[in-house]
Design a protein around this motif. Structure first.
Motif, PDB file in Angstrom:
ATOM      1  N   UNK A 289      54.458 -48.397  52.514  1.00 27.14           N
ATOM      2  CA  UNK A 289      55.605 -48.878  51.739  1.00 27.14           C
ATOM      3  C   UNK A 289      56.918 -48.784  52.509  1.00 27.14           C
ATOM      4  N   UNK A 290      57.806 -49.720  52.213  1.00 27.48           N
ATOM      5  CA  UNK A 290      59.127 -49.768  52.815  1.00 27.48           C
ATOM      6  C   UNK A 290      59.928 -50.882  52.182  1.00 27.48           C
ATOM      7  N   UNK A 291      61.163 -51.080  52.599  1.00 21.55           N
ATOM      8  CA  UNK A 291      62.043 -52.021  51.911  1.00 21.55           C
ATOM      9  C   UNK A 291      61.871 -53.474  52.327  1.00 21.55           C
ATOM     10  N   UNK A 292      61.179 -53.750  53.440  1.00 21.59           N
ATOM     11  CA  UNK A 292      61.085 -55.105  53.957  1.00 21.59           C
ATOM     12  C   UNK A 292      59.620 -55.512  54.110  1.00 21.59           C
ATOM     13  N   UNK A 293      59.392 -56.830  54.088  1.00 21.05           N
ATOM     14  CA  UNK A 293      58.027 -57.341  54.213  1.00 21.05           C
ATOM     15  C   UNK A 293      57.547 -57.383  55.655  1.00 21.05           C
ATOM     16  N   UNK A 294      58.441 -57.318  56.616  1.00 22.35           N
ATOM     17  CA  UNK A 294      58.056 -57.418  58.022  1.00 22.35           C
ATOM     18  C   UNK A 294      57.307 -56.152  58.472  1.00 22.35           C
TER      19      UNK A 294
ATOM     20  N   UNK B 244      54.146 -51.204  64.903  1.00 20.39           N
ATOM     21  CA  UNK B 244      54.250 -51.473  66.335  1.00 20.39           C
ATOM     22  C   UNK B 244      55.504 -50.790  66.845  1.00 20.39           C
ATOM     23  N   UNK B 245      55.398 -50.169  68.016  1.00 20.10           N
ATOM     24  CA  UNK B 245      56.529 -49.411  68.569  1.00 20.10           C
ATOM     25  C   UNK B 245      57.479 -50.379  69.284  1.00 20.10           C
ATOM     26  N   UNK B 246      58.277 -50.995  68.474  1.00 19.66           N
ATOM     27  CA  UNK B 246      59.201 -52.041  68.900  1.00 19.66           C
ATOM     28  C   UNK B 246      60.469 -51.909  68.080  1.00 19.66           C
ATOM     29  N   UNK B 247      61.571 -52.437  68.592  1.00 24.59           N
ATOM     30  CA  UNK B 247      62.829 -52.387  67.859  1.00 24.59           C
ATOM     31  C   UNK B 247      62.660 -52.966  66.458  1.00 24.59           C
ATOM     32  N   UNK B 248      62.868 -52.122  65.450  1.00 24.03           N
ATOM     33  CA  UNK B 248      62.654 -52.566  64.066  1.00 24.03           C
ATOM     34  C   UNK B 248      63.612 -53.680  63.688  1.00 24.03           C
ATOM     35  N   UNK B 249      64.819 -53.665  64.229  1.00 25.01           N
ATOM     36  CA  UNK B 249      65.817 -54.654  63.832  1.00 25.01           C
ATOM     37  C   UNK B 249      65.510 -56.043  64.371  1.00 25.01           C
ATOM     38  N   UNK B 250      64.529 -56.197  65.269  1.00 20.69           N
ATOM     39  CA  UNK B 250      64.044 -57.532  65.627  1.00 20.69           C
ATOM     40  C   UNK B 250      63.472 -58.259  64.419  1.00 20.69           C
ATOM     41  N   UNK B 251      63.002 -57.501  63.438  1.00 24.03           N
ATOM     42  CA  UNK B 251      62.299 -58.067  62.294  1.00 24.03           C
ATOM     43  C   UNK B 251      63.228 -58.308  61.110  1.00 24.03           C
ATOM     44  N   UNK B 252      64.514 -58.371  61.366  1.00 22.64           N
ATOM     45  CA  UNK B 252      65.470 -58.592  60.299  1.00 22.64           C
ATOM     46  C   UNK B 252      65.893 -57.288  59.647  1.00 22.64           C
ATOM     47  N   UNK B 253      67.101 -57.284  59.057  1.00 19.16           N
ATOM     48  CA  UNK B 253      67.612 -56.107  58.331  1.00 19.16           C
ATOM     49  C   UNK B 253      68.637 -56.611  57.337  1.00 19.16           C
ATOM     50  N   UNK B 254      69.269 -55.712  56.603  1.00 19.59           N
ATOM     51  CA  UNK B 254      70.254 -56.195  55.641  1.00 19.59           C
ATOM     52  C   UNK B 254      71.579 -56.565  56.303  1.00 19.59           C
ATOM     53  N   UNK B 255      71.604 -56.528  57.632  1.00 17.02           N
ATOM     54  CA  UNK B 255      72.721 -57.069  58.415  1.00 17.02           C
ATOM     55  C   UNK B 255      72.203 -57.885  59.594  1.00 17.02           C
ATOM     56  N   UNK B 256      70.878 -58.095  59.685  1.00 17.21           N
ATOM     57  CA  UNK B 256      70.313 -58.688  60.886  1.00 17.21           C
ATOM     58  C   UNK B 256      69.431 -59.880  60.608  1.00 17.21           C
ATOM     59  N   UNK B 257      69.289 -60.739  61.618  1.00 19.81           N
ATOM     60  CA  UNK B 257      68.376 -61.867  61.526  1.00 19.81           C
ATOM     61  C   UNK B 257      67.030 -61.487  62.128  1.00 19.81           C
TER      62      UNK B 257
END
Length: 887
Positions: free
Chosen positions: A159-164, A169-182
């Motif tokens: 569980x978490x707040x986003x569907x991505x 995977x050990x990768x930058x989470x913000x690549x997958x969008x955020x509430x300020x990111x694409x």
């Protein structure tokens, strides 16, 4: 021979790796062999060749999503000739993310972690059986989505707040969008790839841990090294001894230590002591002297086999979380001095992180220092930044709080994730140890808090979700690899599993009810011990938004503007934030909406910072969310993705000054700190019991009497590093700027702390709550109190005169002279020129006052545009009809 490093930066190509069409790549990409930039990521190469629109522009984002679902192949020829060396290694400082490496079709290694370094031994490829030593190096990057799918199939839904699927995977989470990111899921060799040739031995890790003991700088260099396994044996058939030499120089001194290591050893500690070392301090507390360090691995005959050079600084650091009568503080001490933390949160500065250059790091961090920031928190959904980032923090005196890379989700504890977490943590804790700016390691961002408040436990059952990482694994690694730094389990964290993680009385706190649910005056409802996240949104600078969105006409509700807002109900929250102060008629007019959201962001952040900083030492730090952006977006940032300062940035410079002047509501239960705090105003321990007045040498006035005679506000002055002996001028003024009453009141502190000055009714009690203001001035500082919401005030038209003259240093000097009350004057030169910048934000003037703006990127020829609305605007005009002043 000395280790030789050859970086492989030229002659790379990149091609699409999935020819079966599963990614949805356009036909023009299929079969195309493109020149590739290394270090780099495939988005950059595709954009350069015109095969991918900029995902950050307008509404391109969904049309570029196929890139992250494709496989990509990077190729080039490499020479693996040993050239007399015993070992040839392929060294990859960062591969994004799931990669298979081959030489002439023979696999030499695989990776599955963006956040660590890799080294592959090529000795089996250099046996001399082939006439040529040229090989084709191929790096196949598999789509991160497929790796995530494989791990998710074993781990189950987390569980978490986003569907991505970023937790898998050990990768930058913000690549997958955020509430300020694409969403822009990258692939590629994002950090350098090199061939290293060496013999006998090489340095594997150098971990310089620094401290200060009785004025003496101490550097314990923990050095690990690797032997080639092929060097000559001595007459007894054993490997030769090696010698480690560490030299520290600078500031009039040079000290050297050496240690001999036997063939059975592969690590050692070399200690160097610097008598009377010059101390490294956070910015504002002292200088940042850095010493040059040279580490040599050499033979007993003095031949240098490998070397490492860097700079570091001598300081001691500790974080006090010992329980006190309130709860648990979070008090950062450097060189035994309590630091008044004024911080910013940092996210990756570009969604394609390889595009962030040393110059861009310097620009953003220099800006942070200019805002009087002294701490940067590297948030856990991004990356461990390059040495360029931390070196600039070292030079500027910006303390670094570094999150481990876990953010806002549950994370599987199964293999292969667990092993990758171990390797990643060991690698980065060792890599960053040399930086004196780094003071805190943090286990995760919000994961424990969200687990509790969002009820993840029911879905997870007995599956591991990351808690073992934060409570056991990561602190064990920090203790083993870098015991000189403080480790905190999470942000927020209350210091004990038995406590709610976001308790305001214990350690760190995230304040997000304000913005998400309630208005900003609720920042005053509590005094957290240390606020490590809080924020309020506004759009980017006007030019940045205009350049990023193609809507015609562009309105607050036009499709492109709405697309550049990623927060849940973000536009609704912006509107609801404006309504209490400014009413609700602004969503049809982009210019007025944009102007008011900037003012509301600055006002909201000021409410929180002023309240918390003037309740020191109960509160020892505030860290605003956030400094920067990675694309043009409505967000909580102070500086937008184009590097333009929002008005919030200028306001932070005032709020984070060593001396902060505020007008704040009176609370009769708020005249003293209360029971004995952990720290006294000068930063020394104070555990003697009894009340501890925040006012230092100022007595708290008697406010007994009729309720109508008690001022609704008081003056509070925070002096962070020195005592103070001055006067505050307080005036009650009408909305024409006429002085109704005036008082000069002493402000005295014999040491750093907070002085609270109650106002006499003549200046503290208004007769007309819609027609008067209270203005406090101390030196150049000004605080303004509006008794009623701005929409209810009877603002009068602002009258002022403006002169614009060329500045010999470049740009113009713009002088505004007020003939009336001028409330919230703002200059936005980026509306005139893309290069337009100004050195001030919102300004309030009384009649007869003047303010000078330094405006760059424009000239005197632009005077008419600079002085017309909406470039030059005041609050009364924005709330009235949007027309310029007739002054």
């Amino acid at each position: 021979m000395t280790l030789d490093r050859e970086e492989l930066r030229e002659n790379w190509t990149v091609t699409l790796g999935d020819e079966d069409g599963r990614s949805g790549a356009p036909d023009a990409v299929r079969g195309a062999v493109l020149p590739a930039t290394v270090p780099g990521q495939v988005h950059t190469d595709l954009e350069r060749e015109g095969l991918l629109p900029d995902p950050a522009y307008d509404r391109n984002e969904p049309t570029t999503a196929w890139v992250g679902r494709a496989d990509w192949v990077y190729r080039r020829t490499v020479d693996i000739d040993p050239r007399g060396a015993e070992r040839v290694d392929l060294v990859c400082d960062g591969l994004d993310t799931v990669a298979t490496l081959t030489l002439d079709g023979v696999q030499v290694g695989t990776t599955r972690n963006m956040h660590r370094r890799y080294r592959f031994d090529l000795r089996d490829m250099t046996d001399g059986t082939n006439a040529s030593t040229d090989r084709e190096l191929e790096i196949l990057f598999e789509s991160p989505y497929r790796e995530a799918e494989r791990v998710a199939a074993r781990a189950g839904t987390m569980p978490g707040p986003y569907d991505e699927p970023f937790p898998y995977v050990r990768k930058s989470a913000s690549n997958f969008g955020w509430d300020w990111g694409l969403t822009a899921v990258t692939s590629g060799p994002w950090r350098p790839v090199a061939i290293e040739r060496w013999s006998t031995a090489r340095l594997r890790d150098v971990r310089p841990l620094v401290d200060v003991e009785a004025g003496e700088g101490v550097l314990d260099a923990h050095i690990a090294f690797e032997r080639s396994g092929m060097n000559d044996l001595d007459q007894d058939g054993e490997d030769d001894d090696l010698v480690l030499v560490v030299t520290v120089s600078g500031h009039g001194t040079k000290q050297r230590s050496r240690v001999n290591v036997t063939p059975k050893e592969d690590e050692a500690v070399v200690t160097v002591r610097i008598p009377d070392a010059e101390l490294w301090w956070p910015c504002g507390y002292g200088p940042q002297p850095l010493y040059d360090v040279e580490v040599h691995l050499q033979t007993v005959d003095g031949d240098v086999l490998d070397r490492s050079s860097f700079r570091t600084g001598f300081r001691s650091v500790a974080v006090d979380t010992a329980e006190d009568s309130i709860g648990r503080p979070f008090a950062i001490r450097v060189n035994s001095t309590l630091v008044d933390v004024r911080g910013v949160n940092w996210i990756p500065d570009d969604v394609v992180v390889s595009r962030v250059t040393p110059e861009r790091y310097a620009d953003r961090l220099d800006a942070a220092a200019a805002l009087n920031t002294n701490l940067v928190r590297v948030w856990g959904g991004g990356v461990y930044e390059s040495h360029d980032f931390y070196e600039r923090c070292d030079e500027l005196g910006l303390l670094v709080w570094q999150d481990f890379l876990f953010a806002c989700a549950s994370y599987p504890e199964i293999e292969p994730i667990r092993s990758e977490v171990i390797a990643e943590a060991r690698d980065n804790v060792a890599r960053l140890a040399r930086h004196p700016s780094l003071v805190v390691w943090n286990g995760n961002n919000e994961n424990i808090w969200l687990h509790d408040v969002d009820g993840w436990g029911e879905e997870l059952g007995d599956r591991g979700w990351g808690l073992d990482y934060y409570l056991d694994l990561l602190p064990t690694i920090v203790d083993a690899v870098d015991p000189s730094r403080f480790y905190t389990v999470a942000s927020p964290w209350s210091g004990d599993e038995a406590l709610a993680p976001n308790d305001v009385d214990h350690e760190t706190h995230h304040s997000w009810d304000v913005w998400n649910r309630v208005s900003d005056e609720h920042y005053r409802d509590s005094v957290p011990r240390f606020v490590s996240e809080f924020g309020w949104q506004a759009p980017p600078a006007w030019r940045t938004l205009r350049d990023a969105v193609a809507d015609e006409p562009m309105t607050p509700t036009s499709p492109g503007v709405v697309h550049h807002q990623k927060a849940d109900d973000g536009m609704g929250k912006l509107a609801r934030g404006l309504e209490p102060r400014f009413g609700d008629g602004w969503n049809a007019d982009l210019d007025r909406w944009h102007w008011l959201t900037q003012l509301q962001q600055a006002r909201a952040i000021a409410t929180g910072v002023e309240h918390w900083r003037t309740h020191w030492p109960r509160n020892t730090g505030v860290v605003v969310w956030q400094l920067n952006d990675l694309w043009p977006v409505s967000s909580w940032s102070a500086i937008d993705s184009a590097g333009r300062w929002k008005p919030l940035a200028h306001e932070l410079r005032r709020l984070y000054d060593d001396v902060l002047l505020t007008l704040r509501p009176v609370s009769h239960t708020d005249t003293t700190v209360g029971p004995a705090p952990t720290v006294a105003p000068d930063g020394t321990d104070d555990r003697t019991g009894g009340a501890h007045p925040r006012t230092a040498s100022l007595p708290v006035p008697d406010v007994a009497g009729p309720p109508e005679a008690v001022s609704p506000v008081e003056v509070a002055v925070r002096s962070a590093r020195n005592g103070i002996d001055t006067v505050v001028r307080v005036r009650r003024v009408d909305l024409a700027g006429g002085i109704l009453a005036e008082e000069y009141l002493p402000v005295v502190l014999d040491r750093p702390g907070v002085a609270v000055v109650r106002l006499p009714p003549s200046v503290g009690v208004v007769d007309d709550a819609r027609g008067e203001l209270i203005v406090a001035d101390m030196d150049w500082r000004r605080a303004v109190w509006t008794p009623s919401p701005d929409q209810d005030m009877r603002w009068r038209p602002a009258h002022y005169r403006v002169s614009v003259t060329d500045d010999p240093a470049g740009g113009v000097r713009m002088v505004v002279e007020a003939d009336s009350l001028v409330r919230d004057l703002l200059v936005q030169p980026d509306r005139v020129s893309a290069e337009g910048r100004v050195d001030r934000g919102f300004m309030t003037l009384l009649p007869g006052e003047r303010v000078e703006y330094r405006v760059t990127g424009v000239s005197e020829r632009d005077a008419a545009a600079l002085t017309a609305a909406p470039v030059l605007w005041t609050l009364d005009r924005v709330l009235d009809d949007g027309q310029p002043s007739d002054g």
